[in-house]
Enzyme design. Structure first.
Site, PDB file in Angstrom:
ATOM      1  N   HIS A   1      -9.366   1.006   5.318  1.00  0.00           N
ATOM      2  CA  HIS A   1      -8.101   1.138   5.754  1.00  0.00           C
ATOM      3  C   HIS A   1      -8.285   2.005   7.120  1.00  0.00           C
ATOM      4  CE1 HIS A   1      -4.055   2.451   6.596  1.00  0.00           C
ATOM      5  NE2 HIS A   1      -3.531   1.248   5.997  1.00  0.00           N
TER       6      HIS A   1
ATOM      7  N   GLU B   1      -6.594   4.412   8.214  1.00  0.00           N
ATOM      8  CA  GLU B   1      -6.398   5.731   7.882  1.00  0.00           C
ATOM      9  C   GLU B   1      -7.773   6.483   7.319  1.00  0.00           C
ATOM     10  OE1 GLU B   1      -2.806   5.457   5.790  1.00  0.00           O
ATOM     11  OE2 GLU B   1      -1.930   5.013   7.513  1.00  0.00           O
TER      12      GLU B   1
ATOM     13  N   SER C   1       3.786  -2.276  10.414  1.00  0.00           N
ATOM     14  CA  SER C   1       5.208  -2.045  10.605  1.00  0.00           C
ATOM     15  C   SER C   1       5.786  -3.462  10.121  1.00  0.00           C
ATOM     16  CB  SER C   1       5.344  -1.795  11.843  1.00  0.00           C
ATOM     17  OG  SER C   1       5.060  -0.415  12.198  1.00  0.00           O
TER      18      SER C   1
ATOM     19  N   GLY D   1       2.589   2.056  10.728  1.00  0.00           N
ATOM     20  CA  GLY D   1       3.699   3.162  10.531  1.00  0.00           C
ATOM     21  C   GLY D   1       4.291   3.606  11.543  1.00  0.00           C
TER      22      GLY D   1
ATOM     23  N   LYS E   1       0.094   4.232  -0.098  1.00  0.00           N
ATOM     24  CA  LYS E   1      -0.446   5.511   0.469  1.00  0.00           C
ATOM     25  C   LYS E   1      -0.374   6.429  -0.610  1.00  0.00           C
ATOM     26  CE  LYS E   1       0.221   3.381   4.662  1.00  0.00           C
ATOM     27  NZ  LYS E   1       0.127   3.529   6.277  1.00  0.00           N
TER      28      LYS E   1
ATOM     29  N   GLU F   1      -4.913  -5.204  11.043  1.00  0.00           N
ATOM     30  CA  GLU F   1      -3.954  -4.349  11.125  1.00  0.00           C
ATOM     31  C   GLU F   1      -4.236  -3.414  12.177  1.00  0.00           C
ATOM     32  OE1 GLU F   1      -2.105  -2.957   7.093  1.00  0.00           O
ATOM     33  OE2 GLU F   1      -4.097  -1.706   7.217  1.00  0.00           O
TER      34      GLU F   1
ATOM     35  N   ASN G   1       0.943  -1.198  -0.085  1.00  0.00           N
ATOM     36  CA  ASN G   1       0.002   0.103  -0.043  1.00  0.00           C
ATOM     37  C   ASN G   1       0.996   1.253   0.068  1.00  0.00           C
ATOM     38  OD1 ASN G   1      -1.679   1.968   0.607  1.00  0.00           O
ATOM     39  ND2 ASN G   1      -2.136   1.329   2.546  1.00  0.00           N
TER      40      ASN G   1
HETATM   41  C1  PEP Z   1      -0.681   0.050   6.360  1.00  0.00           C
HETATM   42  O1  PEP Z   1      -1.074   1.150   6.269  1.00  0.00           O
HETATM   43  O2  PEP Z   1      -1.601  -0.758   5.844  1.00  0.00           O
HETATM   44  C2  PEP Z   1       0.454  -0.392   7.032  1.00  0.00           C
HETATM   45  C3  PEP Z   1       0.521  -1.802   7.261  1.00  0.00           C
HETATM   46  O3  PEP Z   1       1.271   0.391   6.988  1.00  0.00           O
HETATM   47  P1  PEP Z   1       2.919   0.177   7.793  1.00  0.00           P
HETATM   48  O4  PEP Z   1       3.487  -1.180   7.141  1.00  0.00           O
HETATM   49  O5  PEP Z   1       3.563   1.358   7.320  1.00  0.00           O
HETATM   50  O6  PEP Z   1       2.726  -0.007   9.059  1.00  0.00           O
END
Ligand code: PEP
Length: 256
Positions: A103, A105, A217, A179, A13, A173, A11
């Site tokens: 997601h 976000e 992460s 992040g 983003k 997640e 992703n």
């Molecule tokens: C995500 O935004 O789906 C995600 C897993 O981000 P990150 O790997 O940066 O934590």
């Protein structure tokens, strides 16, 4: 139950202007083609989800490779007066196979409720796309010991009837891991995935076959450990998916 193919999905983003995104996509496509030609490993399913503005160009850059194209969001409706929004059919027309919905976000930053996420997943299915439905608890919810209830509620309210392994992937997640550089422990991930699998099996006849990814992460250093957790069928990768070497190392970690 059929064997669940692993999926590594990136992703991107809101990162990547045209030249940058096409370069990254072309580099990944070259590695995937080389790996296939080599024939030594069986690659997992691989997807990249660039910003909507460069979907067409990135789609061309990965054309003919085993990497699939995904989008980061779609609207719940098929067309109409929705300024700035993108319908699932428009993504399908650009050769997308996947679309991420729900997601954290977007749940947090755009006020998307489970009902909205469910309507988006339905729109994705109508357009023939695979919906990657994200669920995950906040730090507060985990601290309060409510995380399993939260993700069970999200899964039940965010998945439309008719979910099947062919049209839906779930991504667990934990919001506090996205992040931040913080990972859930292997035991936490296993417990969440076990719980989600039970809920999925209660919800859908296909529950045992729907893939459940981990995201938060995940990176080249911890991918092997995460992928070894029972019930983890792959990773949804944010930050690390912007680095070709790191993302490819995760793909190789998921290959057999
Ligand atoms: C995500 O935004 O789906 C995600 C897993 O981000 P990150 O790997 O940066 O934590």
């Amino acid at each position: 139950m059929t064997e669940r193919r692993r999926l590594i999905a990136g992703n991107w983003k809101m990162n990547g202007l045209l030249a940058d995104g096409v370069r990254r996509a072309a580099a990944l496509a070259a590695r995937a083609r080389d790996a296939l030609a080599d024939g030594e490993r069986k690659l997992p399913d691989i997807a990249i989800c660039p910003p909507a503005t460069i979907l067409g160009a990135v789609g061309k850059a990965i054309g003919g490779s085993p990497i699939a194209l995904g989008a980061q969001d779609c609207h719940a409706e098929d067309k109409g007066a929705r300024t700035g929004d993108i319908a699932a059919a428009m993504l399908a027309e650009l050769s997308c196979r996947y679309v991420i919905v729900g997601h954290s976000e977007r749940r947090a930053g755009h006020g998307e409720t489970d009902a909205v996420v469910r309507a988006k997943a339905e729109a994705a299915h109508r357009a023939g796309l695979i919906a990657v439905v994200c669920v995950g608890e906040s730090a507060g919810e985990r601290k309060a010991g409510k995380h399993l209830d939260v993700i069970a509620r999200q899964i039940e309210a965010s998945l439309p009837p008719g979910v099947a392994a062919a049209n839906t992937v779930v991504a667990y997640e934990p919001v506090w891991a996205i992040g931040t550089g913080l990972n859930a422990t292997a035991a936490d991930i296993a417990a969440a995935h076990r719980h989600l699998r039970l809920r999925l099996s209660a919800f859908s006849r296909d529950g045992a076959d729907i893939r459940v990814l981990y995201g938060g992460s995940a990176n080249a250093r911890n991918a092997a450990e995460i992928l070894a957790v029972p019930g983890v069928d792959g990773c949804l990768v944010g930050g690390a998916s912007l680095d070709v070497d790191a993302f490819w190392a995760m793909v190789l970690a998921a290959s057999s």
